[in-house]
Each structure stands twice: as structure tokens, then as C-alpha cells.
Design a protein around this motif. Structure first.
Motif, mmCIF file in Angstrom:
data_model
loop_
_atom_site.group_PDB
_atom_site.id
_atom_site.type_symbol
_atom_site.label_atom_id
_atom_site.label_comp_id
_atom_site.label_asym_id
_atom_site.label_seq_id
_atom_site.Cartn_x
_atom_site.Cartn_y
_atom_site.Cartn_z
ATOM 1 N N ASN A 65 0.808 -1.222 0.000
ATOM 2 C CA ASN A 65 0.000 0.000 0.000
ATOM 3 C C ASN A 65 0.845 1.278 0.000
ATOM 4 O O ASN A 65 0.298 2.360 0.153
ATOM 5 C CB ASN A 65 -0.876 0.064 1.273
ATOM 6 C CG ASN A 65 -1.606 -1.231 1.562
ATOM 7 O OD1 ASN A 65 -2.743 -1.412 1.148
ATOM 8 N ND2 ASN A 65 -0.971 -2.123 2.298
ATOM 9 N N ASP A 66 2.162 1.169 -0.161
ATOM 10 C CA ASP A 66 3.050 2.267 0.196
ATOM 11 C C ASP A 66 4.105 2.516 -0.875
ATOM 12 O O ASP A 66 5.304 2.446 -0.607
ATOM 13 C CB ASP A 66 3.707 1.938 1.545
ATOM 14 C CG ASP A 66 4.434 3.110 2.165
ATOM 15 O OD1 ASP A 66 4.058 4.258 1.897
ATOM 16 O OD2 ASP A 66 5.380 2.866 2.946
ATOM 17 N N ALA A 110 3.456 7.042 1.983
ATOM 18 C CA ALA A 110 2.470 7.097 3.067
ATOM 19 C C ALA A 110 3.116 6.888 4.430
ATOM 20 O O ALA A 110 2.874 7.654 5.375
ATOM 21 C CB ALA A 110 1.381 6.052 2.825
ATOM 22 N N GLY A 161 -2.275 5.945 1.853
ATOM 23 C CA GLY A 161 -1.662 4.967 0.964
ATOM 24 C C GLY A 161 -1.004 5.666 -0.219
ATOM 25 O O GLY A 161 -1.184 6.866 -0.444
ATOM 26 N N ALA A 162 -0.240 4.914 -0.988
ATOM 27 C CA ALA A 162 0.392 5.438 -2.196
ATOM 28 C C ALA A 162 0.456 4.320 -3.227
ATOM 29 O O ALA A 162 0.709 3.165 -2.875
ATOM 30 C CB ALA A 162 1.790 5.973 -1.896
ATOM 31 N N LEU A 163 0.210 4.674 -4.472
ATOM 32 C CA LEU A 163 0.182 3.677 -5.541
ATOM 33 C C LEU A 163 0.994 4.155 -6.727
ATOM 34 O O LEU A 163 1.208 5.358 -6.906
ATOM 35 C CB LEU A 163 -1.260 3.413 -5.975
ATOM 36 C CG LEU A 163 -2.047 4.640 -6.459
ATOM 37 C CD1 LEU A 163 -2.313 4.537 -7.948
ATOM 38 C CD2 LEU A 163 -3.356 4.791 -5.712
ATOM 39 N N ALA A 215 -11.693 8.085 -5.673
ATOM 40 C CA ALA A 215 -11.041 6.820 -6.012
ATOM 41 C C ALA A 215 -12.038 5.909 -6.723
ATOM 42 O O ALA A 215 -13.152 5.684 -6.234
ATOM 43 C CB ALA A 215 -10.524 6.153 -4.747
ATOM 44 N N TYR A 219 -10.884 2.818 -8.068
ATOM 45 C CA TYR A 219 -10.146 1.570 -8.254
ATOM 46 C C TYR A 219 -11.009 0.358 -7.940
ATOM 47 O O TYR A 219 -11.764 0.340 -6.966
ATOM 48 C CB TYR A 219 -8.906 1.556 -7.364
ATOM 49 C CG TYR A 219 -8.175 0.227 -7.368
ATOM 50 C CD1 TYR A 219 -7.360 -0.130 -8.431
ATOM 51 C CD2 TYR A 219 -8.327 -0.669 -6.315
ATOM 52 C CE1 TYR A 219 -6.696 -1.348 -8.440
ATOM 53 C CE2 TYR A 219 -7.668 -1.892 -6.318
ATOM 54 C CZ TYR A 219 -6.854 -2.226 -7.378
ATOM 55 O OH TYR A 219 -6.221 -3.434 -7.380
ATOM 56 N N THR A 226 -6.772 -5.747 -3.352
ATOM 57 C CA THR A 226 -6.564 -4.711 -2.355
ATOM 58 C C THR A 226 -5.522 -5.151 -1.333
ATOM 59 O O THR A 226 -5.166 -6.332 -1.256
ATOM 60 C CB THR A 226 -7.885 -4.355 -1.649
ATOM 61 O OG1 THR A 226 -7.685 -3.190 -0.834
ATOM 62 C CG2 THR A 226 -8.372 -5.494 -0.753
ATOM 63 N N SER A 240 -9.834 7.652 3.274
ATOM 64 C CA SER A 240 -8.571 7.101 2.772
ATOM 65 C C SER A 240 -8.031 8.030 1.694
ATOM 66 O O SER A 240 -8.773 8.493 0.829
ATOM 67 C CB SER A 240 -8.753 5.685 2.216
ATOM 68 O OG SER A 240 -9.603 5.690 1.088
ATOM 69 N N TRP A 265 -4.912 8.545 -1.175
ATOM 70 C CA TRP A 265 -3.918 7.816 -1.948
ATOM 71 C C TRP A 265 -3.155 8.781 -2.846
ATOM 72 O O TRP A 265 -3.748 9.485 -3.664
ATOM 73 C CB TRP A 265 -4.590 6.746 -2.809
ATOM 74 C CG TRP A 265 -5.136 5.604 -2.028
ATOM 75 C CD1 TRP A 265 -6.335 5.549 -1.380
ATOM 76 C CD2 TRP A 265 -4.504 4.346 -1.804
ATOM 77 N NE1 TRP A 265 -6.485 4.332 -0.767
ATOM 78 C CE2 TRP A 265 -5.387 3.574 -1.006
ATOM 79 C CE3 TRP A 265 -3.284 3.794 -2.204
ATOM 80 C CZ2 TRP A 265 -5.077 2.278 -0.605
ATOM 81 C CZ3 TRP A 265 -2.978 2.507 -1.806
ATOM 82 C CH2 TRP A 265 -3.869 1.759 -1.015
ATOM 83 N N LEU A 272 0.529 14.173 0.519
ATOM 84 C CA LEU A 272 -0.330 13.539 1.515
ATOM 85 C C LEU A 272 -0.357 14.339 2.816
ATOM 86 O O LEU A 272 -1.412 14.496 3.442
ATOM 87 C CB LEU A 272 0.144 12.111 1.796
ATOM 88 C CG LEU A 272 -0.188 11.057 0.751
ATOM 89 C CD1 LEU A 272 0.516 9.740 1.093
ATOM 90 C CD2 LEU A 272 -1.699 10.825 0.659
#
Length: 280
Positions: free
Chosen positions: A23-24, A29, A126-128, A158, A160, A164, A183, A185, A204
Motif C-alpha cells: 500500500n506504500d 504514506a 496509501g500510495a500507488l 477513487a 479503483y 486490495t 482514505s 492515496w 499527503l
């Protein structure tokens, strides 16, 4: 069970959480939580038993030297700290590593902790990896349990669908416990995925400021973000294919961003600037 150390009675606390791992992207994040822990001098109050949730052959413990002579082991786990801000707000920080097993039990334990501390508001970070040019502002998407909050925060919603991570599972568990959850992202350019990603961390952190209505000392983060972007520019200039790809992403981004949206973004940044000049 999580055993809490001495924690005073909290007043309307907010929990801010991030997990290292899937998630990072770029550690953007978890970088926010690390920055807040250091800047606010957060007090550790609890940690999960790592034996319950981590496969140590996958997520290995780390041997460290504490004073140049004494060797110690740091076990992978999820830790909780607390801070009371000068304005009287209580913030609980959760810095975790995505567990290797028993995700539902893991989330039940965390939600139980939140209820014990009477936390009603949760911010998950989070970061994607994304097709985002590093030369433009970092896009931050969001999802919220409260209708309209995404629009209020001027976030891209979001959309998406797919596999997950623990962040998505924890968000679902919080929603089922009737906790107000947001949340956030950050989109990290996939062609510079190596950590750290200070520009995404900064994006963030600014959203966290908006949510908590506080001003966070940024320290060296803005300078690190500028240095990061300058370094990526130099690397791109050395490879014509990468440079052309970045230009394509820039054109796509600029074509889809409405002028009024850019104006709103400038106005929000100016408001932040004024708030930093006069925190009162």
C-alpha cells in the motif's frame, strides 16, 4: 490482544495510519507517519504481537546496534503512538507493516483498539504507482464513508477496482464499525518508484493538514521534494525515450485538467501559505 501503556483520557481523538509494503509506493504514506511521529514527538503507547500476523521468513526482523556496541533485534509489527497538539487536539498515529496472515483478525484487533480509545474518525494513507508525470503536482485520490467529504476536500474520487491491500480491508472493517473513515492515496510515478518519494509524502501531508485543520512543520521535506524532482529531471534528460515518455504524460495531464480546477488548486495553496505565515 493489544496492551495499552499509560494513555490519558483522549478528547475527540483522530487516528492517522499507514502501512509499509503493497500500500506504500515509494514509502510515501509511511513517510507521513514517520514525519509526524518525529515532528510531534509522539509517545509510543502500544504495539501488536508480531507472532500473530507476520511470517518472519518473508518480513524479517532487523539486527541493529543501539550504541555502537549493543546489538538488538527490531521485530516487524504495527506500533501505535499518541500526541496532544498545542491546540488541544489528540491524534493517534499508527505505523504498521502489512501483515502476512490473519488479516481479518488483525483488523478486528485494530478496530477494537480504536473503540477502546473512543476514536470515531480515521484517516488512512496509501500510495500507488501510476502514469503520473513527476513534474506536475502529485494527484491525491480519496474515498470517504461520509458522503460529500471527498468533494469538500477537493479530492479526485477513487474508482479503483481489483486486488486490495491491508488498507482496503481495514477501511472496510472501520466502516462496519460505524467509524468515519477517509482514505487518501498519492499517485507515485511508476518510472521512479524507488523510495523515498518526498514529493508524494508532502502531497499527503498537506491533505492531512486540511483534514485535521492544523499546520504541521514541514522541516526539510519541501527541499527534499525539490531535490527529488531535480534529480529525476536530470535522469530523464540522459535518456531520450524516458524524456519523451514524460512529455507525453505531461500533455495528457494538462489536457485533462480544467483551467478552473487549476485555479482552485492555486487558491488552496495560497490559503495554506497564509495559514503558515499566521498559524493563529
Amino acid at each position: 490482544m493489544i496492551e495499552l501503556e499509560s494513555v490519558p483520557e483522549l478528547v475527540d481523538p483522530v487516528l492517522v495510519a499507514a502501512f509499509e509494503g503493497w500500500n506504500d509506493a515509494g514509502e510515501a504514506a509511511s513517510g507521513v507517519i514517520a514525519h509526524l511521529e518525529s515532528t510531534w514527538e509522539a509517545v509510543p503507547v502500544a504495539e501488536l504481537d508480531p507472532d500473530d500476523y507476520y511470517d518472519f521468513q518473508v518480513t524479517r526482523p532487523i539486527v541493529e546496534m543501539s550504541d555502537g556496541e549493543t546489538r538488538g533485534i527490531t521485530w516487524p509489527t504495527t506500533r501505535v503512538s499518541w500526541v496532544r497538539l498545542p491546540n488541544g487536539k489528540d491524534v493517534v498515529l499508527l505505523h504498521g507493516i502489512e501483515p502476512n496472515m490473519r488479516w481479518r483478525s488483525f483488523c478486528r484487533e485494530l478496530v477494537g483498539l480504536m473503540l477502546e480509545l473512543e476514536i470515531r474518525n480515521v484517516v488512512l494513507l496509501g500510495a500507488l504507482l501510476a502514469d503520473a508525470p513527476h513534474t506536475r503536482p502529485v494527484p491525491v485520490t480519496g474515498a470517504a464513508s461520509e458522503a460529500g467529504l471527498v468533494n469538500t476536500l477537493h479530492l479526485e474520487p477513487a474508482r479503483y477496482e481489483g486486488p486490495t491491500g491491508i488498507l482496503g480491508v481495514l477501511q472496510d472493517a472501520c466502516a462496519k464499525a460505524d467509524l468515519d473513515t477517509v482514505s487518501l492515496w498519492a499517485a507515485v510515478p511508476h518510472y521512479v518508484a524507488q523510495p523515498p518519494s518526498p514529493k508524494a509524502t508532502l502531497a499527503l501531508l498537506r491533505r492531512v493538514e486540511d483534514l485535521l485543520d492544523v499546520t504541521v512543520p514541514l522541516g526539510e521535506l519541501p527541499e527534499e521534494a525539490r531535490a527529488w524532482e531535480h534529480g529525476v529531471n536530470e535522469l530523464a534528460e540522459e535518456d531520450s525515450e524516458v524524456a519523451e515518455y514524460v512529455r507525453t504524460l505531461e500533455e495528457q495531464k494538462d489536457a485533462t485538467e480544467l483551467p478552473e480546477a487549476s485555479g482552485d488548486a492555486i487558491a488552496r495553496e495560497f490559503e495554506r501559505y497564509l495559514r503558515r505565515r499566521d498559524p493563529g
